[in-house]
Design a protein around this motif. Sequence first.
Motif, PDB file in Angstrom:
ATOM      1  N   SER A 161     116.632  49.317  39.208  1.00 21.39           N
ATOM      2  CA  SER A 161     116.756  48.516  40.428  1.00 21.39           C
ATOM      3  C   SER A 161     115.758  47.360  40.423  1.00 21.39           C
ATOM      4  CB  SER A 161     116.515  49.401  41.660  1.00 21.39           C
ATOM      5  OG  SER A 161     115.155  49.775  41.728  1.00 21.39           O
ATOM      6  N   ASP A 162     115.923  46.459  41.398  1.00 20.31           N
ATOM      7  CA  ASP A 162     115.047  45.289  41.489  1.00 20.31           C
ATOM      8  C   ASP A 162     113.584  45.669  41.664  1.00 20.31           C
ATOM      9  OD1 ASP A 162     117.192  43.636  41.212  1.00 20.31           O
ATOM     10  OD2 ASP A 162     117.449  43.262  43.363  1.00 20.31           O
ATOM     11  N   TYR A 163     113.345  46.798  42.338  1.00 23.44           N
ATOM     12  CA  TYR A 163     111.963  47.223  42.579  1.00 23.44           C
ATOM     13  C   TYR A 163     111.575  48.417  41.713  1.00 23.44           C
ATOM     14  CZ  TYR A 163     112.448  44.173  46.602  1.00 23.44           C
ATOM     15  OH  TYR A 163     112.663  43.077  47.409  1.00 23.44           O
ATOM     16  N   GLY A 164     112.364  48.673  40.671  1.00 23.62           N
ATOM     17  CA  GLY A 164     112.089  49.792  39.778  1.00 23.62           C
ATOM     18  C   GLY A 164     111.208  49.383  38.612  1.00 23.62           C
ATOM     19  N   HIS A 165     111.786  49.503  37.415  1.00 25.89           N
ATOM     20  CA  HIS A 165     111.057  49.122  36.198  1.00 25.89           C
ATOM     21  C   HIS A 165     109.754  49.899  36.028  1.00 25.89           C
ATOM     22  CE1 HIS A 165     114.011  45.974  35.973  1.00 25.89           C
ATOM     23  NE2 HIS A 165     113.620  45.464  37.116  1.00 25.89           N
ATOM     24  N   TRP A 166     109.860  51.252  36.109  1.00 30.02           N
ATOM     25  CA  TRP A 166     108.654  52.036  35.856  1.00 30.02           C
ATOM     26  C   TRP A 166     108.824  52.959  34.655  1.00 30.02           C
ATOM     27  CZ3 TRP A 166     109.713  57.232  37.062  1.00 30.02           C
ATOM     28  CH2 TRP A 166     110.699  57.487  38.021  1.00 30.02           C
ATOM     29  N   SER A 167     109.727  52.574  33.733  1.00 27.83           N
ATOM     30  CA  SER A 167     109.828  53.303  32.464  1.00 27.83           C
ATOM     31  C   SER A 167     108.488  53.262  31.726  1.00 27.83           C
ATOM     32  CB  SER A 167     110.933  52.687  31.599  1.00 27.83           C
ATOM     33  OG  SER A 167     110.947  53.259  30.309  1.00 27.83           O
ATOM     34  N   ASP A 168     107.767  52.137  31.843  1.00 26.67           N
ATOM     35  CA  ASP A 168     106.466  52.036  31.168  1.00 26.67           C
ATOM     36  C   ASP A 168     105.466  53.031  31.737  1.00 26.67           C
ATOM     37  OD1 ASP A 168     106.470  50.510  33.608  1.00 26.67           O
ATOM     38  OD2 ASP A 168     104.546  49.661  32.985  1.00 26.67           O
ATOM     39  N   THR A 169     105.609  53.374  33.018  1.00 27.17           N
ATOM     40  CA  THR A 169     104.723  54.371  33.622  1.00 27.17           C
ATOM     41  C   THR A 169     104.913  55.731  32.958  1.00 27.17           C
ATOM     42  OG1 THR A 169     104.747  53.214  35.757  1.00 27.17           O
ATOM     43  CG2 THR A 169     104.110  55.538  35.783  1.00 27.17           C
ATOM     44  N   MET A 170     106.169  56.090  32.678  1.00 28.11           N
ATOM     45  CA  MET A 170     106.436  57.359  32.000  1.00 28.11           C
ATOM     46  C   MET A 170     105.875  57.359  30.582  1.00 28.11           C
ATOM     47  SD  MET A 170     110.336  58.089  33.323  1.00 28.11           S
ATOM     48  CE  MET A 170     110.546  59.558  32.325  1.00 28.11           C
ATOM     49  N   ARG A 171     105.986  56.219  29.907  1.00 26.39           N
ATOM     50  CA  ARG A 171     105.467  56.140  28.538  1.00 26.39           C
ATOM     51  C   ARG A 171     103.935  56.264  28.528  1.00 26.39           C
ATOM     52  NH1 ARG A 171     109.284  51.871  28.381  1.00 26.39           N
ATOM     53  NH2 ARG A 171     107.653  50.276  28.308  1.00 26.39           N
ATOM     54  N   LYS A 172     103.282  55.584  29.455  1.00 26.92           N
ATOM     55  CA  LYS A 172     101.827  55.665  29.525  1.00 26.92           C
ATOM     56  C   LYS A 172     101.378  57.074  29.926  1.00 26.92           C
ATOM     57  CE  LYS A 172     101.080  50.790  30.766  1.00 26.92           C
ATOM     58  NZ  LYS A 172     100.676  49.872  31.858  1.00 26.92           N
ATOM     59  N   ALA A 173     102.109  57.686  30.833  1.00 23.04           N
ATOM     60  CA  ALA A 173     101.728  59.013  31.313  1.00 23.04           C
ATOM     61  C   ALA A 173     101.797  60.048  30.195  1.00 23.04           C
ATOM     62  CB  ALA A 173     102.629  59.427  32.473  1.00 23.04           C
ATOM     63  N   PHE A 174     102.746  59.882  29.280  1.00 21.85           N
ATOM     64  CA  PHE A 174     102.850  60.825  28.157  1.00 21.85           C
ATOM     65  C   PHE A 174     101.535  60.877  27.383  1.00 21.85           C
ATOM     66  CE2 PHE A 174     103.631  61.834  23.715  1.00 21.85           C
ATOM     67  CZ  PHE A 174     104.418  62.982  23.799  1.00 21.85           C
ATOM     68  N   ASP A 175     100.879  59.742  27.248  1.00 19.98           N
ATOM     69  CA  ASP A 175      99.627  59.656  26.489  1.00 19.98           C
ATOM     70  C   ASP A 175      98.388  59.799  27.370  1.00 19.98           C
ATOM     71  OD1 ASP A 175     100.893  59.091  23.917  1.00 19.98           O
ATOM     72  OD2 ASP A 175     101.434  57.164  24.789  1.00 19.98           O
ATOM     73  N   HIS A 176      98.584  60.206  28.639  1.00 26.75           N
ATOM     74  CA  HIS A 176      97.485  60.366  29.598  1.00 26.75           C
ATOM     75  C   HIS A 176      96.718  59.058  29.809  1.00 26.75           C
ATOM     76  CE1 HIS A 176      98.421  64.547  29.111  1.00 26.75           C
ATOM     77  NE2 HIS A 176      97.817  64.670  27.935  1.00 26.75           N
ATOM     78  N   ASP A 177      97.393  57.938  29.690  1.00 23.37           N
ATOM     79  CA  ASP A 177      96.719  56.646  29.794  1.00 23.37           C
ATOM     80  C   ASP A 177      96.373  56.301  31.243  1.00 23.37           C
ATOM     81  OD1 ASP A 177      96.792  56.263  27.102  1.00 23.37           O
ATOM     82  OD2 ASP A 177      98.474  54.866  27.098  1.00 23.37           O
ATOM     83  N   ARG A 178      95.524  55.304  31.371  1.00 15.75           N
ATOM     84  CA  ARG A 178      95.123  54.785  32.682  1.00 15.75           C
ATOM     85  C   ARG A 178      96.281  54.027  33.321  1.00 15.75           C
ATOM     86  NH1 ARG A 178      93.158  49.838  34.446  1.00 15.75           N
ATOM     87  NH2 ARG A 178      93.496  49.044  32.338  1.00 15.75           N
ATOM     88  N   LEU A 179      96.425  54.162  34.622  1.00 13.87           N
ATOM     89  CA  LEU A 179      97.416  53.407  35.388  1.00 13.87           C
ATOM     90  C   LEU A 179      96.696  52.601  36.458  1.00 13.87           C
ATOM     91  CD1 LEU A 179     100.229  56.077  35.973  1.00 13.87           C
ATOM     92  CD2 LEU A 179     100.225  54.239  34.287  1.00 13.87           C
ATOM     93  N   SER A 180      97.189  51.394  36.721  1.00 14.51           N
ATOM     94  CA  SER A 180      96.556  50.566  37.744  1.00 14.51           C
ATOM     95  C   SER A 180      97.560  49.571  38.308  1.00 14.51           C
ATOM     96  CB  SER A 180      95.366  49.800  37.148  1.00 14.51           C
ATOM     97  OG  SER A 180      95.803  48.920  36.131  1.00 14.51           O
TER      98      SER A 180
END
Length: 326
Positions: A161-180
């Motif tokens: 959706s227009d306000y979605g695009h959080w596939s990168d959040t799932m990829r970062k979360a797999f590696d326990h990365d920082r989110l901001s």
Amino acid sequence: FPAADWPELLQRIMSYGSTDAQNDVMLLGALTALGSCMERYVRCPYGGKLQSPCMQSFIIALPASGKSALSSIRLLVDPIHDQLRAEWAEEIKAYKKAKAAYEAMGKERSKIDAPQIPANKMFLIAGNNTGTGILQNIMDANGTGFICESEADTLSTAIGSDYGHWSDTMRKAFDHDRLSYNRRTNQEYLEVKKTYLSVLLSGTPAQVKPLIPSSENGLFSRELFYYMPAIHRWQSQFDKDDHDLEETFRALGREWKEKREEIVMNGIFTLRLTDGQKDEFNRIFSSLFVRSGLANGNEMSGSVARLAINICRIMEVVAMLRAQER
């Protein structure tokens, strides 16, 4: 999966499957759900990082193939989610009272800080979410969360959706990365240093591609896929013992909540393999890596490498459950 001496809790969960494939789905679903609850408290050193048992699993099945058994798995974590929501409800009640008192102070308000709205605590995060919404949910829960959706297109529609695009959040979360992210309204910068997000999805084969358009998408190699075979003969749906599966899994969820509280209370647990176990692990994955290369070139190299990480995470869940049986 092959027959194995699984921990007693996993064996009980698997026993409610009516076919071998359903047993497999119950096992993989339980490993994902229970691992999501262990998050930062259980870990294993691998690849220069401390890996926590947070997995992303995708059950693929044709319609009416028996994947509905997976819906019971969500009930294992409901008590943890319900407790967080109850705590938040109490905090928001106290906040409203404090805010009313603050607003009634008149000019005296300038002498004290305004009450801060409490974090919107939850454990189960909705897949129907915006990019900012998913980040906010994870940060409010101090980096933890579990997305469990029985229809994968709930997730793919939200991400597309227009306000979605959080596939990168799932990829970062797999590696326990920082989110901001930045809040533009009040120029507030928010971040969480480590993420412990787990995902459990089920859907038909046609629901895979909208979520993961190609094998080159980094999400593909991070997912654990299980393909359920179609059902070719009629199976009676009448339970001779008249079991209420939902109530059974709610009871299992309450039991697991107590076990999880023991884990949290006792601090951090680290799984360390013996030299012999490391040698066996490397031998198996070296063979699999060569086999994958001969069959697919370099196309599946990333999947094999990340499958090794997921196997470490499965071992963490199994080891922790076994430790609790002693």
